[in-house]
Motif scaffolding. Structure first.
Motif, PDB file in Angstrom:
ATOM      1  N   THR A  64      -7.794  39.400  12.359  1.00  0.00           N
ATOM      2  CA  THR A  64      -7.709  38.108  11.672  1.00  0.00           C
ATOM      3  C   THR A  64      -6.263  37.752  11.329  1.00  0.00           C
ATOM      4  O   THR A  64      -6.003  36.883  10.505  1.00  0.00           O
ATOM      5  CB  THR A  64      -8.559  38.117  10.377  1.00  0.00           C
ATOM      6  N   GLY A  65      -5.336  38.449  11.984  1.00  0.00           N
ATOM      7  CA  GLY A  65      -3.928  38.078  11.870  1.00  0.00           C
ATOM      8  C   GLY A  65      -3.276  38.416  10.542  1.00  0.00           C
ATOM      9  O   GLY A  65      -2.230  37.870  10.198  1.00  0.00           O
ATOM     10  N   GLN A  66      -3.886  39.311   9.773  1.00  0.00           N
ATOM     11  CA  GLN A  66      -3.293  39.655   8.462  1.00  0.00           C
ATOM     12  C   GLN A  66      -2.420  40.885   8.614  1.00  0.00           C
ATOM     13  O   GLN A  66      -2.811  41.986   8.220  1.00  0.00           O
ATOM     14  CB  GLN A  66      -4.406  39.921   7.445  1.00  0.00           C
ATOM     15  N   LYS A  67      -1.247  40.676   9.209  1.00  0.00           N
ATOM     16  CA  LYS A  67      -0.436  41.847   9.562  1.00  0.00           C
ATOM     17  C   LYS A  67       0.566  42.240   8.482  1.00  0.00           C
ATOM     18  O   LYS A  67       1.107  43.343   8.514  1.00  0.00           O
ATOM     19  CB  LYS A  67       0.254  41.615  10.899  1.00  0.00           C
ATOM     20  N   ALA A  68       0.776  41.342   7.522  1.00  0.00           N
ATOM     21  CA  ALA A  68       1.727  41.665   6.449  1.00  0.00           C
ATOM     22  C   ALA A  68       1.156  42.773   5.573  1.00  0.00           C
ATOM     23  O   ALA A  68      -0.020  42.746   5.214  1.00  0.00           O
ATOM     24  CB  ALA A  68       1.998  40.415   5.614  1.00  0.00           C
ATOM     25  N   HIS A  69       2.005  43.727   5.252  1.00  0.00           N
ATOM     26  CA  HIS A  69       1.622  44.861   4.387  1.00  0.00           C
ATOM     27  C   HIS A  69       0.389  45.603   4.904  1.00  0.00           C
ATOM     28  O   HIS A  69      -0.390  46.131   4.125  1.00  0.00           O
ATOM     29  CB  HIS A  69       1.363  44.397   2.950  1.00  0.00           C
ATOM     30  N   LEU A  70       0.204  45.602   6.216  1.00  0.00           N
ATOM     31  CA  LEU A  70      -0.993  46.202   6.801  1.00  0.00           C
ATOM     32  C   LEU A  70      -1.169  47.660   6.396  1.00  0.00           C
ATOM     33  O   LEU A  70      -2.235  48.082   5.967  1.00  0.00           O
ATOM     34  CB  LEU A  70      -0.931  46.072   8.325  1.00  0.00           C
ATOM     35  N   VAL A 124     -18.397  26.890   8.199  1.00  0.00           N
ATOM     36  CA  VAL A 124     -17.198  27.717   8.254  1.00  0.00           C
ATOM     37  C   VAL A 124     -17.535  29.011   8.992  1.00  0.00           C
ATOM     38  O   VAL A 124     -18.561  29.630   8.720  1.00  0.00           O
ATOM     39  CB  VAL A 124     -16.691  28.019   6.818  1.00  0.00           C
ATOM     40  N   SER A 125     -16.693  29.416   9.938  1.00  0.00           N
ATOM     41  CA  SER A 125     -16.986  30.605  10.745  1.00  0.00           C
ATOM     42  C   SER A 125     -16.953  31.860   9.865  1.00  0.00           C
ATOM     43  O   SER A 125     -16.279  31.888   8.832  1.00  0.00           O
ATOM     44  CB  SER A 125     -15.964  30.739  11.872  1.00  0.00           C
ATOM     45  N   PRO A 126     -17.696  32.919  10.293  1.00  0.00           N
ATOM     46  CA  PRO A 126     -17.738  34.151   9.492  1.00  0.00           C
ATOM     47  C   PRO A 126     -16.345  34.687   9.150  1.00  0.00           C
ATOM     48  O   PRO A 126     -16.101  35.090   8.010  1.00  0.00           O
ATOM     49  CB  PRO A 126     -18.475  35.134  10.397  1.00  0.00           C
ATOM     50  N   GLN A 127     -15.415  34.670  10.099  1.00  0.00           N
ATOM     51  CA  GLN A 127     -14.070  35.199   9.851  1.00  0.00           C
ATOM     52  C   GLN A 127     -13.379  34.434   8.729  1.00  0.00           C
ATOM     53  O   GLN A 127     -12.650  35.009   7.928  1.00  0.00           O
ATOM     54  CB  GLN A 127     -13.184  35.095  11.109  1.00  0.00           C
ATOM     55  N   LYS A 128     -13.629  33.130   8.674  1.00  0.00           N
ATOM     56  CA  LYS A 128     -12.936  32.306   7.677  1.00  0.00           C
ATOM     57  C   LYS A 128     -13.664  32.287   6.331  1.00  0.00           C
ATOM     58  O   LYS A 128     -13.189  31.670   5.385  1.00  0.00           O
ATOM     59  CB  LYS A 128     -12.752  30.888   8.217  1.00  0.00           C
ATOM     60  N   ARG A 129     -14.831  32.927   6.261  1.00  0.00           N
ATOM     61  CA  ARG A 129     -15.527  32.965   4.964  1.00  0.00           C
ATOM     62  C   ARG A 129     -14.936  34.031   4.044  1.00  0.00           C
ATOM     63  O   ARG A 129     -15.275  34.107   2.881  1.00  0.00           O
ATOM     64  CB  ARG A 129     -17.030  33.177   5.166  1.00  0.00           C
TER      65      ARG A 129
END
Ligand SMILES: Nc1ncnc2c1ncn2[C@@H]1O[C@H](COP(=O)(O)OP(=O)(O)OP(=O)(O)O)[C@@H](O)[C@H]1O
Ligand SMILES: [Mg+2]
Length: 367
Positions: free
Chosen positions: A108-114, A75-80
């Motif tokens: 990492t595309g987590q833009k909700a409630h940023l 699993v890539s570092p970003q997805k860990r």
């Protein structure tokens, strides 16, 4: 979240940086990897993060396998979904504090409630009112707090830290240590912390992993590692104190460490396992278990002061045990000088005898 490492090993060319090792870190636990430079701490941390691949073995986060050589799974570092803090804060100089913390979330595309997430992370490291500053407008400690905020912004259940405080001065390091400790517990993260500072490791950790040359020497609570080091390497690396060699003898129901014909130190049998009598052993005596006095007492053993250092609240003293060539290390409230004749006793008969093979089991010769 639990972290399980199974048969993890790593070589760089001919150098075996990590010998096959197994370790389970429990959810919410704070574990420190402690050991001298080059022992493999960063390599192990990078393998857990996925920044480096192990040559063999498996890694699980909870029930999920994130790495398996045999199953060709990685699993890539970003997805860990882990937070990481490094020694150099590695902030973007052209971005504000807010943008530095937001960067990882955006990437990492987590833009909700940023906005809320960044604000909460900054308030957790007490930088809520510094969001619009640039890194060069912050002190070293504040910069490191931004790096911590960045690591916790996406609410990771695992945080990996590689000597995060070593660039800070001593006072700031103590403050940051306390902040980090409470933050890790508050956010219920599982923490793996790399350091070569034994005091930092003992103060912060639920368990220590003492490493040497790519091997785990001892894994246990700070108290256990300090009081009952399994071998000489651990005893020397964790805590102060002196190693001393002698023969284990029993006389009238009392155990002694016999240094020579004239000198024997009594001790309680506090080591693990069975120790043959009349065998050569190595023991560690911590300074707080040694009493020094200028006058002879019934149980005192003669000694001569070698070196004295004044440390404010006490003196640190090394002294040679009478009639032997071995020295011990102790604390003294009163001033002593090199050459002084003194007497010492080990309080509570506290000597820890090491029986592990690493102490050089080959020296245990039975008479
Ligand atoms: N990418 C690499 N290529 C070759 N050798 C490496 C590489 N990374 C690490 N090593 C070697 O592996 C061994 C372990 O290195 P590592 O960085 O894990 O040590 P460390 O315990 O973190 O040390 P320090 O306390 O100095 O940071 C060292 O001998 C190092 O030189
Ligand atoms: Mg390192």
């Amino acid at each position: 979240m639990d972290i399980t490492l199974q048969d993890i090993e790593k070589s760089f060319g001919k150098l075996q940086a990590l010998k096959p090792l197994n370790l389970t870190i429990k959810s919410g636990e704070f574990v420190s990897l402690l050991g001298p430079s080059g022992c493999g701490k960063t390599t192990l941390l990078r393998i857990i993060a996925g920044l480096e691949n192990a040559d063999d073995g498996e890694i699980q986060f909870g029930d999920k396998t994130v790495y398996s050589k045999k199953r060709r799974l990685n699993v890539s570092p970003q997805k860990r979904h882990i937070g990481m803090v490094f020694q150099d804060f590695a902030l973007w100089p052209h971005m504000t504090v807010f943008e530095n913390v937001a960067y990882g979330l955006r990437a990492t595309g987590q833009k909700a409630h940023l906005k809320e997430k960044v604000k909460e992370a900054l308030s957790n490291v007490q930088l809520g009112d510094h969001a619009e500053r640039y890194p060069h407008q912050l002190s070293g400690g504040q910069q490191q707090r931004v790096a911590i905020a960045r690591a916790i912004a996406n609410d990771p259940s695992i945080i990996l830290m590689d000597e995060p405080l070593s660039a800070l001065d001593a006072t700031l390091r103590d403050e940051m240590r306390i902040l980090l400790q409470s933050l890790v517990k508050k956010l219920n993260m599982t923490a793996v912390y790399v350091t070569h500072d034994q005091n930092e490791a003992m103060a912060m950790s639920d368990r220590l992993v003492v490493m040497n040359q790519g091997e785990m020497m001892q894994v246990n609570t700070p108290e256990e590692v300090y009081q009952r080091p399994e071998n000489e390497t651990v005893a020397k690396f964790v805590g102060k104190g002196a190693l001393i060699n002698g023969t284990h003898v029993l006389y009238e129901d009392v155990h002694y460490l016999k240094l020579n014909q004239n000198t024997a130190i009594p001790f309680s049998k506090n080591f693990m396992g069975e120790l043959p009598y009349n065998s050569r052993v190595t023991a560690v005596i911590r300074p707080e278990h040694i009493n020094l006095s200028r006058t002879a007492r019934e149980t005192g053993i003669e000694a001569e002061v070698e070196t004295v250092s004044f440390l404010g609240e006490r003196y640190e003293v090394t002294f040679r045990i009478g009639g032997s060539d071995q020295s011990l290390f102790a604390y003294s409230k009163s001033k002593l000088s090199p050459g002084d004749h003194i007497f010492f006793e080990v309080t509570g008969n506290y000597i820890h005898v090491m029986t592990n093979a690493h102490t050089g089991g080959e020296r245990h010769e039975t008479a």
